[in-house]
Design a protein around this motif. Structure first.
Motif, PDB file in Angstrom:
ATOM      1  N   ASP A 153       0.809  -1.220   0.000  1.00  0.00           N
ATOM      2  CA  ASP A 153       0.000   0.000   0.000  1.00  0.00           C
ATOM      3  C   ASP A 153       0.843   1.272   0.000  1.00  0.00           C
ATOM      4  N   TYR A 154       1.994   1.246   0.684  1.00  0.00           N
ATOM      5  CA  TYR A 154       2.757   2.491   0.775  1.00  0.00           C
ATOM      6  C   TYR A 154       3.362   2.898  -0.553  1.00  0.00           C
ATOM      7  N   ARG A 189       1.613   2.695  -3.318  1.00  0.00           N
ATOM      8  CA  ARG A 189       0.495   3.434  -3.902  1.00  0.00           C
ATOM      9  C   ARG A 189       0.442   4.844  -3.305  1.00  0.00           C
ATOM     10  N   THR A 190       0.651   4.928  -1.981  1.00  0.00           N
ATOM     11  CA  THR A 190       0.685   6.240  -1.338  1.00  0.00           C
ATOM     12  C   THR A 190       1.760   7.111  -1.988  1.00  0.00           C
ATOM     13  N   ARG A 246       2.996   6.955  -4.964  1.00  0.00           N
ATOM     14  CA  ARG A 246       2.589   7.385  -6.304  1.00  0.00           C
ATOM     15  C   ARG A 246       1.551   8.493  -6.204  1.00  0.00           C
ATOM     16  N   ALA A 247       0.645   8.389  -5.214  1.00  0.00           N
ATOM     17  CA  ALA A 247      -0.397   9.408  -5.049  1.00  0.00           C
ATOM     18  C   ALA A 247       0.203  10.751  -4.643  1.00  0.00           C
ATOM     19  N   LYS A 248       1.395  10.716  -4.045  1.00  0.00           N
ATOM     20  CA  LYS A 248       2.084  11.955  -3.669  1.00  0.00           C
ATOM     21  C   LYS A 248       2.659  12.665  -4.872  1.00  0.00           C
ATOM     22  N   GLY A 249       2.819  11.947  -5.965  1.00  0.00           N
ATOM     23  CA  GLY A 249       3.396  12.543  -7.158  1.00  0.00           C
ATOM     24  C   GLY A 249       4.767  11.998  -7.520  1.00  0.00           C
ATOM     25  N   LEU A 250       5.202  10.926  -6.853  1.00  0.00           N
ATOM     26  CA  LEU A 250       6.487  10.333  -7.240  1.00  0.00           C
ATOM     27  C   LEU A 250       6.305   9.500  -8.509  1.00  0.00           C
ATOM     28  N   SER A 251       7.298   9.523  -9.377  1.00  0.00           N
ATOM     29  CA  SER A 251       7.248   8.661 -10.550  1.00  0.00           C
ATOM     30  C   SER A 251       7.560   7.232 -10.107  1.00  0.00           C
ATOM     31  N   HIS A 280      11.302   4.310  -1.756  1.00  0.00           N
ATOM     32  CA  HIS A 280      10.486   3.551  -0.813  1.00  0.00           C
ATOM     33  C   HIS A 280      10.634   2.040  -0.913  1.00  0.00           C
TER      34      HIS A 280
END
Lengths: 525, 315
Positions: free
Chosen positions: B211-212, B214-215, B217-222, B230
């Motif tokens: 899950d982290y 996905r978190t 990616r949701a922050k804007g990391l490629s 991570h």
């Protein structure tokens, strides 16, 4: 400012969303409600541009004047976390376990802006304080495992709001949390919307949550929005039958014509359960944690007894002791007057069966349903001659056809699997079934069916239920009496209707007040 | 952190004591008298008696154990019966080959495996992934002495870049010594790298579905940023375990490779000591290897704590 227009989505040619239209303005809370598989989360992931491989999208996702569906990956990366951010259902696993919370919040700032590391950490500290994690108690160098679920969800929120996004998407943000924690997180989200003036897309299966939060509600079913409108208006009119069906199912109370007798079946007398904690000194005795602290109660034959409380209160611990899986450190548990212990005669376990929460994890995936349902027969030493007929009969009682016998668990839906679990519990004709969060993982309409089934079986076989749940609404609708548990003790007990109508203990009152409800006036139609 | 290290260190000490007891007991239970066993069937009683005296076999079991362990602690490993020199000297001499060789092979294997595993995981289900998986499967299946002979044929016999075997010692400079260890290190490293790359791949695939991620990616990391920031550290935890096991294996398990390249290492020492029934050497080298394994396990535990805060600071 966010406008989804005619959005359709298919993944590897399976249609997922059809013609979804939804808009969210700054400062507005939009609730997106539906059962599992209805396409709520996929709508959110389409907004974020985080769809799985093989996804084909048509229609438009407008953020102001930009169509997000036409942007390439670097442009989307720039928007995610800065203009649109998202929090998820499982706060326990949503944070990287090997990075500090400070670093994880600061990261949002570092990847989108030219802020220095020091400044980013300073802003992270401000944001964490804002979401209710003040620096004196929750310094930046804390790791996720040192925080509770609610605190971790706050960290996720701090991460999501660090750059004042235009839109925050919250996908079932409180589903995994206790009811009092849920109320706090929902309050926080509401405050942040007002303060930051951002839009909030709140995705949930719980109508009561949107009733208290959203300005605008959209109801989704099978990839389509079947009805949407201003919240109060929508609840009052309920023009679409599916919306009405959802509402009815969520407050479903089965007709219970079973009459409990006054003969005690299960007696718990001063039960105490200790767990050893990790040693603090090398050669000293290990300290003990008292999970259940001298509790006593009686469950009569044919009765439904509710046991409610928040996570960690000891409800699962006492249920394991009642099932004879773990020994007590004090007190006793009697079934029909004879003590239950881990080393009791296996045939006595036949009178005592259990259904657990997770219909996916409770079965050996390599066994046929026939073998699964017949498993309790080993308690009797050998299978009776007519075991196949009995399995067929038990499956028929839970509403499954005989053909199910030769199939495997993965061929069934969650609700059907829970029926198989009930058939397995029924096969030996027990007197008591422990239902440990047995309907918590199910969608509301399936949950209503299962509750009806349980009520029918109770009336037919005079079963007693110990109904363990964190969901006060369900407990209120299906039990005769209720016990409220907190920190290993029973703080209140009594007739279910009386306890809910006139709670005596502060903790019970807090629990009841924290549970979101649809205003009764809205239900009149 | 300190607590964790102290408990680990205590368990290290306890393991060593148990290991020494087991090794000592094993030599004790060999049927008959160690001295006559070492000298063979045709030895005269006088020679046997002299050797018994030499080996200090005349005391009680307890005294002999205490003497042996006491000797080990101060670096006195006894005297080799066949070589007639102190065992400590023998071991030191051999370690000069075995330790650098093991380290060299381990570094090579890690340097190859981690990027290869990373690429395979990133390209999961694509041609690159299949190629890498196929190659590592071969790397595991083909015996390392065969690799070693192939390397000798190509790089020593044909191209003449390296010598086919032998070790010049460290006195003639680092260059020639490293050069002599290069081919054996590669032969040792390839199978290990194949195993490690597969572990790295599956561990990373596991982490990429967390899950982290996905978190992140949701922050804007490629995808690349999220993996680097991570996934890597989390994926290293199982990889560290395998690296620890491999080092212990490389230190003593290089017998065949040492034979192919005529290297005077620990593996050959213990092999010769066993064939010549030199129990003093066997006993000491085994104890040393046990010590190395336990020490590496301890270091891996320390590395876990560095990577994973949940061990460093339990909630």
């Amino acid at each position: 400012m966010i406008k989804i227009q005619n959005l359709s989505l298919s993944i590897h040619d399976t249609p997922i969303l059809q013609d979804v239209d939804l808009s969210i303005a700054l400062g507005q809370v939009v609730g997106l409600v539906g059962e599992s598989g209805s396409g709520k989360s996929m709508t959110a992931l389409a907004l974020m541009g985080l769809l799985p491989r093989g996804a084909e999208l048509s229609g438009r996702v407008m953020l102001d004047e930009t169509d997000l569906s036409t942007l390439d990956e670097p442009a989307l990366c720039d928007i995610r976390g800065r203009r649109i951010s998202m929090i998820f259902q499982e706060p326990m696993t949503a944070l990287n376990p090997v990075k500090t919370i400070g670093d994880q919040v600061a990261e949002t700032l570092l990847i989108h802006t030219d802020t220095s590391k020091t400044d980013a950490l300073r802003i992270a500290a401000e944001k964490l304080t804002r979401v209710g994690l003040p620096q004196d108690r929750f310094p930046l160098d804390r790791y996720p495992h040192e925080l509770s679920g609610g605190q971790r969800q706050r960290v996720c929120i701090a991460m999501a709001i660090a750059l004042h996004p235009d839109l925050l998407i919250a996908d079932e943000p409180t589903t995994a949390l206790d009811v009092t924690t849920q109320a706090q997180i929902l309050d926080l989200l509401k405050e942040l919307v007002a303060e930051e003036g951002m839009g909030l897309l709140l995705i949930t299966h719980d109508l009561a949550v949107v009733a208290g939060m959203a300005d605008h509600v959209a109801v989704m079913r099978k990839g389509e929005i079947v009805e949407q409108g201003e919240t109060e208006q929508l609840f009052r009119t309920m023009s679409h039958p599916y919306t009405r069906q959802l509402l009815e199912a969520s407050g479903h109370a089965p007709d219970g014509d079973a009459q409990p007798s006054a003969t005690p079946l299960l007696q718990v007398n001063g039960a105490t359960r200790d767990y050893p904690l990790p040693r603090t000194r090398l050669f000293g005795p290990a300290p003990q944690f008292r999970a259940v602290d001298g509790i006593s109660f009686t469950l009569n034959k044919g009765e439904s007894l509710g046991l409610v409380g928040e996570s960690g209160c000891g409800k699962s611990t006492i249920s394991r002791a009642i099932l004879g899986l773990e020994a007590l450190q004090g007190g006793e548990i009697l079934l029909n007057g004879t003590p239950i212990t881990p080393d009791m005669d296996p045939t006595r376990r036949a009178g005592l069966q259990v259904v657990f929460q997770d219909p996916y994890g409770s079965f050996n995936p390599r066994w046929t349903v026939e073998k699964l349902v017949a498993e309790p027969f080993h308690l009797l030493g050998k299978r009776p001659e007519d075991w196949r007929d009995r399995v067929r009969h038990a499956l028929a009682e839970v509403g499954l056809p005989g053909e199910a016998m030769t199939r495997y668990p993965h061929e069934f839906s969650g609700g059907q699997r829970q029926r198989i679990a009930i058939a397995r519990a029924l096969i030996l004709r027990p007197e008591l079934i422990v239902l440990d969060e047995a309907v918590s993982a199910l969608d509301v309409s399936i949950r209503a069916d299962i509750l009806d089934l349980l009520a029918d079986l109770q009336a037919k076989h005079g079963l007693a239920y110990l109904f363990i749940s964190h969901d006060l609404g369900v407990v209120r609708n299906v039990t005769d009496r209720v016990l409220v548990m907190r920190a290993g003790q029973i703080v209140e007990e009594g007739d279910t209707d009386t306890v809910f109508a006139h709670p005596q203990h502060d903790y019970t009152r807090n629990l009841i007040n924290a549970a979101p409800v649809i205003p009764p006036a809205w239900r009149t139609a | 952190m300190l607590r964790y290290l102290i408990t680990r260190a205590l368990s290290l000490g306890a393991s060593l004591i148990v290991a020494s007891l087991v090794i000592f007991a094993m030599i004790e239970v060999i049927p008959g008298d160690p001295a006559s066993f070492m000298l063979g069937l045709n030895a005269s009683p006088d020679t046997v008696a002299a050797l018994r005296d030499d080996l200090g076999l005349n005391g009680s079991v307890t005294t002999r154990y205490v003497n042996w362990v006491g000797g080990l602690l101060v670096g006195d490993f006894g005297t080799s019966y066949t070589y007639r020199v102190p065992v400590s000297e023998l071991i030191l001499e051999r370690l000069q080959v075995s330790l650098p060789l093991a380290l060299f092979a381990l570094i090579l294997s890690t340097l190859i495996a981690i990027p290869v595993g990373l690429v395979a995981a990133a390209r999961r289900g694509q041609m690159t992934d299949y190629t890498i998986m196929g190659a590592t499967q071969m790397g595991i299946a083909v015996p390392n002495f065969w690799f070693a002979m192939l390397l000798v044929l190509v790089f020593a016999v044909q191209l003449r870049w390296f010598s086919a075997g032998g070790f010049p010692g460290w006195d003639n400079g680092i260059g020639p010594a490293v050069k002599a260890l290069t081919l054996p290190a590669i032969a040792l490293a390839l199978p290990q790298a194949s195993i490690l790359a597969r572990v790295m791949r599956s561990s990373l695939l596991d982490v990429l579905h967390q899950d982290y991620m996905r978190t992140a990616r949701a922050k804007g990391l490629s995808v690349a940023q999220a993996t680097r920031r991570h996934a890597l550290r989390n994926a290293m935890i199982p990889v560290l375990t395998i690296i620890g096991l491999q080092f212990s294996f490389l230190l003593a398990g290089a017998i065949i490779i040492e034979n192919v390249f005529f290297l005077p290492g620990l593996g050959r020492l213990i092999f010769q000591a066993i064939t010549q029934r030199d129990l003093v050497v066997v006993e000491s080298v085994v104890m040393l290897l046990v010590f190395a394994v336990i020490l590496v396990t301890f270091l891996v535990d320390v590395a876990y704590a560095v990577v994973d805060p949940r061990l460093r600071r339990p909630a």
